[in-house]
Motif scaffolding. Structure first.
Motif, PDB file in Angstrom:
ATOM      1  N   UNK A 174      34.386  35.493  38.603  1.00 22.92           N
ATOM      2  CA  UNK A 174      33.469  36.104  39.564  1.00 22.92           C
ATOM      3  C   UNK A 174      32.002  35.872  39.190  1.00 22.92           C
ATOM      4  N   UNK A 175      31.747  35.024  38.216  1.00 24.55           N
ATOM      5  CA  UNK A 175      30.366  34.838  37.777  1.00 24.55           C
ATOM      6  C   UNK A 175      29.616  33.900  38.715  1.00 24.55           C
ATOM      7  N   UNK A 176      28.366  34.200  38.924  1.00 21.75           N
ATOM      8  CA  UNK A 176      27.480  33.366  39.739  1.00 21.75           C
ATOM      9  C   UNK A 176      26.857  32.321  38.814  1.00 21.75           C
ATOM     10  N   UNK A 327      31.315  42.571  40.547  1.00 23.77           N
ATOM     11  CA  UNK A 327      31.943  41.867  41.664  1.00 23.77           C
ATOM     12  C   UNK A 327      33.464  41.989  41.601  1.00 23.77           C
ATOM     13  N   UNK A 328      34.006  41.925  40.396  1.00 15.52           N
ATOM     14  CA  UNK A 328      35.453  42.049  40.178  1.00 15.52           C
ATOM     15  C   UNK A 328      35.954  43.430  40.613  1.00 15.52           C
ATOM     16  N   UNK A 329      35.236  44.480  40.207  1.00 15.01           N
ATOM     17  CA  UNK A 329      35.633  45.843  40.572  1.00 15.01           C
ATOM     18  C   UNK A 329      35.486  46.061  42.077  1.00 15.01           C
ATOM     19  N   UNK A 330      34.425  45.497  42.656  1.00 13.31           N
ATOM     20  CA  UNK A 330      34.240  45.601  44.099  1.00 13.31           C
ATOM     21  C   UNK A 330      35.418  44.962  44.825  1.00 13.31           C
ATOM     22  N   UNK A 349      32.478  31.797  48.566  1.00 12.26           N
ATOM     23  CA  UNK A 349      32.650  32.673  49.717  1.00 12.26           C
ATOM     24  C   UNK A 349      32.386  34.126  49.344  1.00 12.26           C
ATOM     25  N   UNK A 350      32.747  34.500  48.124  1.00 10.29           N
ATOM     26  CA  UNK A 350      32.496  35.870  47.656  1.00 10.29           C
ATOM     27  C   UNK A 350      30.998  36.133  47.585  1.00 10.29           C
TER      28      UNK A 350
END
Length: 416
Positions: A174-176, A327-330, A349-350
Protein backbone atom coordinates in the motif's frame (compact mmCIF):
# COMPACT_ATOMS: atom_id res chain seq x y z
CA UNK A 1 15.70 36.91 15.28
CA UNK A 2 16.84 39.72 17.56
CA UNK A 3 20.30 38.14 17.78
CA UNK A 4 20.98 37.38 14.11
CA UNK A 5 18.66 39.81 12.28
CA UNK A 6 18.10 37.50 9.28
CA UNK A 7 16.96 38.91 5.94
CA UNK A 8 14.42 36.12 5.54
CA UNK A 9 12.83 33.29 7.55
CA UNK A 10 11.92 29.85 6.17
CA UNK A 11 9.73 27.09 7.56
CA UNK A 12 9.21 23.58 6.18
CA UNK A 13 6.14 21.39 6.69
CA UNK A 14 7.00 17.77 5.92
CA UNK A 15 3.99 16.35 7.77
CA UNK A 16 0.43 17.66 7.76
CA UNK A 17 0.44 18.21 11.51
CA UNK A 18 3.35 20.67 11.22
CA UNK A 19 1.35 23.03 9.01
CA UNK A 20 -1.03 23.86 11.86
CA UNK A 21 1.82 25.55 13.73
CA UNK A 22 2.92 27.71 10.82
CA UNK A 23 0.07 30.17 11.27
CA UNK A 24 0.80 30.26 15.01
CA UNK A 25 4.44 31.04 14.26
CA UNK A 26 3.45 33.79 11.83
CA UNK A 27 1.17 35.30 14.44
CA UNK A 28 4.04 35.19 16.95
CA UNK A 29 6.24 37.05 14.46
CA UNK A 30 3.50 39.70 14.11
CA UNK A 31 3.44 40.21 17.87
CA UNK A 32 7.21 40.77 17.87
CA UNK A 33 6.92 43.33 15.09
CA UNK A 34 8.85 41.14 12.65
CA UNK A 35 7.92 41.66 8.98
CA UNK A 36 10.79 40.13 6.96
CA UNK A 37 9.61 37.78 4.17
CA UNK A 38 8.83 34.20 5.19
CA UNK A 39 9.27 31.24 2.85
CA UNK A 40 6.91 28.32 3.52
CA UNK A 41 7.52 24.99 1.82
CA UNK A 42 7.45 21.24 2.30
CA UNK A 43 5.50 18.22 1.11
CA UNK A 44 2.41 18.98 3.21
CA UNK A 45 1.87 22.52 1.87
CA UNK A 46 -0.15 23.75 -1.10
CA UNK A 47 0.11 27.11 -2.91
CA UNK A 48 -3.42 28.02 -1.77
CA UNK A 49 -2.67 27.25 1.89
CA UNK A 50 0.47 29.40 1.81
CA UNK A 51 -0.97 32.28 -0.21
CA UNK A 52 -4.40 32.50 1.39
CA UNK A 53 -4.42 30.87 4.82
CA UNK A 54 -0.93 31.95 5.84
CA UNK A 55 -0.80 35.14 3.76
CA UNK A 56 -3.86 36.50 5.56
CA UNK A 57 -2.19 35.96 8.95
CA UNK A 58 1.23 37.51 8.44
CA UNK A 59 1.79 41.26 8.19
CA UNK A 60 4.84 40.77 6.02
CA UNK A 61 5.10 38.79 2.78
CA UNK A 62 4.72 35.02 2.56
CA UNK A 63 6.34 33.10 -0.31
CA UNK A 64 5.40 29.59 -1.45
CA UNK A 65 8.60 27.54 -1.60
CA UNK A 66 7.77 24.96 -4.27
CA UNK A 67 11.29 23.52 -4.05
CA UNK A 68 14.84 24.50 -3.14
CA UNK A 69 15.46 26.03 -6.58
CA UNK A 70 12.40 28.27 -6.24
CA UNK A 71 13.63 29.37 -2.82
CA UNK A 72 17.08 30.22 -4.17
CA UNK A 73 15.54 32.13 -7.09
CA UNK A 74 13.46 34.17 -4.65
CA UNK A 75 16.47 34.90 -2.43
CA UNK A 76 18.51 36.08 -5.43
CA UNK A 77 15.72 38.37 -6.63
CA UNK A 78 14.86 39.52 -3.10
CA UNK A 79 18.40 40.45 -2.06
CA UNK A 80 18.96 42.22 -5.38
CA UNK A 81 15.76 44.23 -4.95
CA UNK A 82 16.53 44.95 -1.31
CA UNK A 83 20.00 46.28 -2.14
CA UNK A 84 18.43 48.58 -4.78
CA UNK A 85 15.69 49.77 -2.39
CA UNK A 86 13.11 48.02 -4.57
CA UNK A 87 11.72 45.83 -1.80
CA UNK A 88 9.20 46.68 0.94
CA UNK A 89 8.39 44.22 3.71
CA UNK A 90 4.76 45.30 3.50
CA UNK A 91 4.36 45.68 -0.28
CA UNK A 92 6.94 43.18 -1.58
CA UNK A 93 8.71 43.79 -4.90
CA UNK A 94 8.21 47.42 -5.85
CA UNK A 95 9.01 46.87 -9.54
CA UNK A 96 6.85 43.77 -10.05
CA UNK A 97 6.99 40.15 -8.91
CA UNK A 98 9.68 38.18 -10.80
CA UNK A 99 8.52 35.27 -12.95
CA UNK A 100 8.22 31.92 -11.19
CA UNK A 101 7.82 33.34 -7.70
CA UNK A 102 4.50 33.00 -5.85
CA UNK A 103 4.07 35.64 -3.18
CA UNK A 104 1.06 36.38 -1.04
CA UNK A 105 -1.10 39.39 -1.84
CA UNK A 106 -3.24 39.14 1.31
CA UNK A 107 -2.22 41.84 3.74
CA UNK A 108 -5.31 42.17 5.92
CA UNK A 109 -6.42 39.20 7.95
CA UNK A 110 -10.10 38.54 8.60
CA UNK A 111 -9.52 39.50 12.21
CA UNK A 112 -8.07 42.85 11.17
CA UNK A 113 -11.03 43.52 8.87
CA UNK A 114 -13.52 42.78 11.63
CA UNK A 115 -11.50 44.90 14.06
CA UNK A 116 -11.57 47.77 11.57
CA UNK A 117 -15.36 47.52 11.32
CA UNK A 118 -15.71 47.38 15.10
CA UNK A 119 -13.58 50.49 15.50
CA UNK A 120 -15.91 52.35 13.13
CA UNK A 121 -19.10 51.45 15.02
CA UNK A 122 -20.73 54.45 16.73
CA UNK A 123 -20.89 54.35 20.53
CA UNK A 124 -24.72 54.23 20.46
CA UNK A 125 -24.85 51.07 18.28
CA UNK A 126 -27.35 48.39 19.31
CA UNK A 127 -26.85 44.65 19.75
CA UNK A 128 -28.56 44.23 16.37
CA UNK A 129 -25.83 46.32 14.74
CA UNK A 130 -23.15 44.13 16.28
CA UNK A 131 -24.95 40.94 15.28
CA UNK A 132 -24.88 42.01 11.66
CA UNK A 133 -21.07 42.02 11.77
CA UNK A 134 -20.89 38.34 12.69
CA UNK A 135 -20.29 36.02 9.75
CA UNK A 136 -23.30 33.97 8.70
CA UNK A 137 -22.47 30.27 8.95
CA UNK A 138 -24.18 28.06 6.39
CA UNK A 139 -25.20 24.73 7.97
CA UNK A 140 -27.56 23.46 5.28
CA UNK A 141 -26.71 20.09 3.76
CA UNK A 142 -25.16 20.18 0.28
CA UNK A 143 -27.60 19.14 -2.42
CA UNK A 144 -24.71 17.34 -4.16
CA UNK A 145 -24.37 14.75 -1.38
CA UNK A 146 -27.13 12.13 -1.12
CA UNK A 147 -28.40 10.78 2.18
CA UNK A 148 -27.50 7.10 2.00
CA UNK A 149 -28.21 3.98 4.04
CA UNK A 150 -26.53 3.60 7.41
CA UNK A 151 -23.13 1.93 7.32
CA UNK A 152 -23.28 -1.62 8.67
CA UNK A 153 -20.07 -2.38 10.61
CA UNK A 154 -18.88 -5.85 11.64
CA UNK A 155 -18.82 -4.74 15.28
CA UNK A 156 -19.33 -1.67 17.47
CA UNK A 157 -16.29 -0.64 19.48
CA UNK A 158 -12.56 -0.82 18.87
CA UNK A 159 -9.98 -3.41 17.92
CA UNK A 160 -6.19 -3.39 18.36
CA UNK A 161 -3.76 -4.86 15.84
CA UNK A 162 -0.16 -5.42 16.95
CA UNK A 163 3.01 -6.23 15.03
CA UNK A 164 2.06 -9.89 15.37
CA UNK A 165 -1.01 -9.15 13.22
CA UNK A 166 0.71 -6.83 10.73
CA UNK A 167 3.35 -8.00 8.25
CA UNK A 168 5.59 -5.39 6.65
CA UNK A 169 5.32 -7.19 3.32
CA UNK A 170 1.55 -6.70 3.39
CA UNK A 171 1.93 -3.06 4.38
CA UNK A 172 4.42 -2.33 1.59
CA UNK A 173 1.75 -3.24 -0.97
CA UNK A 174 0.00 0.00 0.00
CA UNK A 175 3.01 2.32 -0.12
CA UNK A 176 3.03 5.32 -2.42
CA UNK A 177 6.36 4.81 -4.18
CA UNK A 178 6.19 8.15 -5.96
CA UNK A 179 5.83 9.96 -2.63
CA UNK A 180 8.68 7.86 -1.24
CA UNK A 181 11.13 8.03 -4.14
CA UNK A 182 10.49 11.53 -5.50
CA UNK A 183 9.21 13.16 -2.30
CA UNK A 184 11.00 11.67 0.68
CA UNK A 185 14.13 10.42 -1.06
CA UNK A 186 14.33 13.28 -3.59
CA UNK A 187 14.95 10.91 -6.53
CA UNK A 188 13.06 13.14 -8.92
CA UNK A 189 12.84 12.89 -12.68
CA UNK A 190 15.01 15.54 -14.30
CA UNK A 191 14.15 17.49 -17.42
CA UNK A 192 16.43 15.45 -19.67
CA UNK A 193 14.96 12.06 -18.70
CA UNK A 194 12.18 10.37 -20.63
CA UNK A 195 9.58 8.41 -18.70
CA UNK A 196 11.31 5.16 -19.66
CA UNK A 197 14.71 6.48 -18.60
CA UNK A 198 13.33 7.63 -15.26
CA UNK A 199 11.76 4.23 -14.61
CA UNK A 200 15.09 2.59 -15.45
CA UNK A 201 16.80 4.96 -13.03
CA UNK A 202 14.36 4.03 -10.25
CA UNK A 203 14.78 0.31 -10.95
CA UNK A 204 18.56 0.64 -10.66
CA UNK A 205 18.68 3.00 -7.68
CA UNK A 206 15.44 3.39 -5.73
CA UNK A 207 14.06 -0.15 -5.81
CA UNK A 208 17.29 -1.80 -4.56
CA UNK A 209 17.56 0.83 -1.81
CA UNK A 210 13.98 0.11 -0.76
CA UNK A 211 14.59 -3.63 -0.65
CA UNK A 212 17.82 -3.13 1.29
CA UNK A 213 16.02 -1.12 3.93
CA UNK A 214 13.04 -3.48 4.12
CA UNK A 215 15.42 -6.39 4.69
CA UNK A 216 17.29 -4.47 7.36
CA UNK A 217 14.05 -3.41 9.06
CA UNK A 218 12.88 -7.01 9.22
CA UNK A 219 16.24 -8.33 10.40
CA UNK A 220 16.83 -5.68 13.09
CA UNK A 221 13.15 -5.09 14.07
CA UNK A 222 13.43 -1.38 13.36
CA UNK A 223 9.68 -0.79 13.27
CA UNK A 224 6.78 -2.01 15.38
CA UNK A 225 3.62 -1.44 13.32
CA UNK A 226 0.46 -1.20 15.40
CA UNK A 227 -3.05 0.03 14.79
CA UNK A 228 -6.32 0.61 16.57
CA UNK A 229 -9.56 1.16 14.71
CA UNK A 230 -13.23 1.03 15.48
CA UNK A 231 -16.81 1.95 14.75
CA UNK A 232 -18.77 4.54 16.74
CA UNK A 233 -22.46 5.59 16.63
CA UNK A 234 -22.77 9.11 15.22
CA UNK A 235 -25.06 11.61 13.57
CA UNK A 236 -24.90 14.86 11.66
CA UNK A 237 -26.05 18.16 13.14
CA UNK A 238 -25.41 21.04 10.75
CA UNK A 239 -21.67 21.24 10.13
CA UNK A 240 -20.94 18.95 13.06
CA UNK A 241 -20.67 15.22 13.62
CA UNK A 242 -21.74 14.14 17.08
CA UNK A 243 -19.98 10.98 18.24
CA UNK A 244 -21.44 8.62 20.81
CA UNK A 245 -19.99 5.92 23.06
CA UNK A 246 -19.93 2.43 21.60
CA UNK A 247 -20.76 1.13 25.07
CA UNK A 248 -23.85 3.06 26.14
CA UNK A 249 -24.46 5.58 23.29
CA UNK A 250 -23.79 8.53 25.58
CA UNK A 251 -22.43 11.59 23.79
CA UNK A 252 -18.62 11.56 23.68
CA UNK A 253 -18.12 14.81 21.81
CA UNK A 254 -18.22 16.37 18.38
CA UNK A 255 -16.21 17.34 15.32
CA UNK A 256 -17.03 20.62 13.57
CA UNK A 257 -16.02 21.21 9.96
CA UNK A 258 -15.89 24.20 7.59
CA UNK A 259 -18.23 24.33 4.60
CA UNK A 260 -17.38 25.49 1.10
CA UNK A 261 -18.90 28.94 0.56
CA UNK A 262 -19.90 28.32 -3.05
CA UNK A 263 -20.02 25.66 -5.73
CA UNK A 264 -20.82 22.22 -4.30
CA UNK A 265 -20.83 23.63 -0.73
CA UNK A 266 -19.21 20.46 0.55
CA UNK A 267 -18.80 19.81 4.27
CA UNK A 268 -17.56 16.52 5.75
CA UNK A 269 -20.56 16.31 8.07
CA UNK A 270 -22.83 15.93 5.02
CA UNK A 271 -21.36 12.49 4.36
CA UNK A 272 -23.23 11.17 7.43
CA UNK A 273 -26.91 10.73 8.27
CA UNK A 274 -28.70 13.33 10.44
CA UNK A 275 -29.44 12.80 14.10
CA UNK A 276 -33.02 11.77 14.91
CA UNK A 277 -34.30 13.28 18.16
CA UNK A 278 -30.65 13.90 19.11
CA UNK A 279 -29.88 10.20 18.75
CA UNK A 280 -27.28 8.59 16.43
CA UNK A 281 -28.44 7.18 13.12
CA UNK A 282 -25.11 6.37 11.47
CA UNK A 283 -21.64 4.96 12.10
CA UNK A 284 -18.27 6.71 11.91
CA UNK A 285 -15.19 4.51 11.53
CA UNK A 286 -11.98 5.87 13.08
CA UNK A 287 -8.39 4.70 12.99
CA UNK A 288 -4.93 5.42 14.37
CA UNK A 289 -1.70 3.77 13.24
CA UNK A 290 1.97 3.96 14.17
CA UNK A 291 5.37 2.53 13.30
CA UNK A 292 6.18 2.59 17.01
CA UNK A 293 8.70 4.43 19.16
CA UNK A 294 11.45 2.07 18.00
CA UNK A 295 11.17 3.66 14.53
CA UNK A 296 11.48 7.21 15.87
CA UNK A 297 14.33 6.25 18.19
CA UNK A 298 16.36 4.60 15.43
CA UNK A 299 15.84 7.56 13.09
CA UNK A 300 17.03 9.91 15.82
CA UNK A 301 20.08 7.74 16.50
CA UNK A 302 21.08 7.95 12.83
CA UNK A 303 20.73 11.73 12.91
CA UNK A 304 22.72 12.10 16.14
CA UNK A 305 25.56 10.00 14.63
CA UNK A 306 25.69 12.32 11.57
CA UNK A 307 24.58 9.43 9.33
CA UNK A 308 22.44 11.80 7.30
CA UNK A 309 22.05 9.69 4.16
CA UNK A 310 20.82 6.71 6.15
CA UNK A 311 18.62 9.07 8.15
CA UNK A 312 17.08 10.45 4.95
CA UNK A 313 16.29 6.97 3.64
CA UNK A 314 15.03 5.47 6.90
CA UNK A 315 13.07 8.48 8.14
CA UNK A 316 11.37 8.93 4.78
CA UNK A 317 10.53 5.25 4.58
CA UNK A 318 9.15 5.30 8.13
CA UNK A 319 6.82 8.19 7.29
CA UNK A 320 5.56 6.46 4.14
CA UNK A 321 5.14 3.13 5.92
CA UNK A 322 2.87 4.87 8.43
CA UNK A 323 0.82 6.24 5.52
CA UNK A 324 0.80 2.78 3.91
CA UNK A 325 -0.46 1.22 7.14
CA UNK A 326 -3.20 3.86 7.30
CA UNK A 327 -4.18 2.91 3.75
CA UNK A 328 -4.11 -0.79 4.70
CA UNK A 329 -6.42 -0.25 7.70
CA UNK A 330 -8.73 1.92 5.61
CA UNK A 331 -8.97 -0.92 3.08
CA UNK A 332 -9.74 -3.34 5.90
CA UNK A 333 -12.56 -1.07 7.13
CA UNK A 334 -14.10 -0.80 3.66
CA UNK A 335 -14.09 -4.56 3.23
CA UNK A 336 -15.48 -5.17 6.72
CA UNK A 337 -18.34 -2.78 5.94
CA UNK A 338 -19.33 -4.81 2.91
CA UNK A 339 -17.70 -2.97 0.00
CA UNK A 340 -15.30 -5.65 -1.24
CA UNK A 341 -16.83 -5.44 -4.73
CA UNK A 342 -15.79 -1.77 -4.91
CA UNK A 343 -12.13 -2.51 -4.11
CA UNK A 344 -9.44 -1.76 -6.72
CA UNK A 345 -6.78 -4.41 -7.39
CA UNK A 346 -3.67 -2.22 -7.58
CA UNK A 347 -2.01 0.58 -5.66
CA UNK A 348 -2.42 3.11 -8.49
CA UNK A 349 -6.21 2.76 -8.33
CA UNK A 350 -6.13 2.91 -4.52
CA UNK A 351 -4.14 6.14 -4.54
CA UNK A 352 -6.61 7.52 -7.09
CA UNK A 353 -9.44 6.85 -4.61
CA UNK A 354 -11.23 4.42 -6.88
CA UNK A 355 -13.03 2.83 -3.96
CA UNK A 356 -16.10 3.49 -1.82
CA UNK A 357 -15.93 6.44 0.57
CA UNK A 358 -13.02 8.50 1.82
CA UNK A 359 -10.51 8.85 4.66
CA UNK A 360 -9.87 12.29 6.20
CA UNK A 361 -6.98 13.25 8.48
CA UNK A 362 -7.14 16.40 10.58
CA UNK A 363 -4.91 19.21 9.39
CA UNK A 364 -6.16 19.48 5.81
CA UNK A 365 -8.43 22.36 4.68
CA UNK A 366 -11.62 20.24 4.85
CA UNK A 367 -10.87 19.34 8.49
CA UNK A 368 -8.27 21.85 9.69
CA UNK A 369 -8.51 21.39 13.46
CA UNK A 370 -5.44 19.25 14.26
CA UNK A 371 -6.36 19.11 17.95
CA UNK A 372 -9.40 16.98 17.05
CA UNK A 373 -6.96 14.08 16.70
CA UNK A 374 -6.71 14.18 20.49
CA UNK A 375 -10.39 13.25 20.74
CA UNK A 376 -9.82 10.33 18.41
CA UNK A 377 -6.92 9.07 20.47
CA UNK A 378 -9.04 9.21 23.63
CA UNK A 379 -12.08 7.49 22.10
CA UNK A 380 -9.97 4.81 20.42
CA UNK A 381 -7.96 4.36 23.63
CA UNK A 382 -4.90 4.66 21.45
CA UNK A 383 -2.57 4.59 24.45
CA UNK A 384 -2.88 0.81 24.04
CA UNK A 385 -0.62 1.11 20.98
CA UNK A 386 1.62 3.75 22.55
CA UNK A 387 0.09 6.84 20.92
CA UNK A 388 -0.25 10.18 22.67
CA UNK A 389 -0.63 13.85 21.78
CA UNK A 390 1.32 16.59 23.54
CA UNK A 391 0.20 20.10 24.47
CA UNK A 392 1.32 21.42 21.07
CA UNK A 393 -0.92 18.89 19.24
CA UNK A 394 1.99 16.77 18.07
CA UNK A 395 1.35 13.02 17.94
CA UNK A 396 4.02 10.74 19.35
CA UNK A 397 5.69 8.62 18.07
CA UNK A 398 6.34 10.77 15.01
CA UNK A 399 5.61 8.12 12.36
CA UNK A 400 1.93 7.91 13.28
CA UNK A 401 -1.34 9.14 11.83
CA UNK A 402 -5.07 9.23 12.60
CA UNK A 403 -8.17 9.50 10.44
CA UNK A 404 -11.95 9.38 10.28
CA UNK A 405 -13.69 7.42 7.53
CA UNK A 406 -16.94 7.81 5.64
CA UNK A 407 -18.58 5.27 3.35
CA UNK A 408 -20.70 7.82 1.45
CA UNK A 409 -20.44 7.11 -2.28
CA UNK A 410 -19.84 10.80 -3.10
CA UNK A 411 -17.11 11.35 -0.53
CA UNK A 412 -13.87 12.70 -2.01
CA UNK A 413 -11.10 15.05 -0.94
CA UNK A 414 -11.93 18.73 -1.31
CA UNK A 415 -10.72 22.10 -0.09
CA UNK A 416 -12.57 24.85 1.74
Amino acid sequence: YQKYKPDCIAMSGLLVKSTAFMKDNLDALNKEGITVPVILGGAALTPKFVSKDCGEVYKGKVIYGKDAFTDLRFMDEYMSAKNQNLWSNNKGFLDGIPKGIQISEHNNSITEKITEKLNNIPDDSTDKDLTELKPIIDTNRSTKIPIEEKTTPPFIGTKVLTSDDLNIRDIINFIDKNALFAGQWQMKRNKTQSKAQYEEFLNKNAEPELERWLTRIEKENLIEPKAVYGYFPCGRKGNKILVFSHRDEKLLGEFEFPRQRSGNRYCISDFYRDLTFDQPTDIIPMQAVTMGSVCSDFAQSLFSKDMYTDYLFFHGLGVQLAEALAEYIHCKIRIECGYLSHEPNNIKEILSQNYRGCRFSFGYPACPNVSDSSKQLDWLEASRIGLEMDDSDQIHPEQSTTAIVTMNSKARYFSC
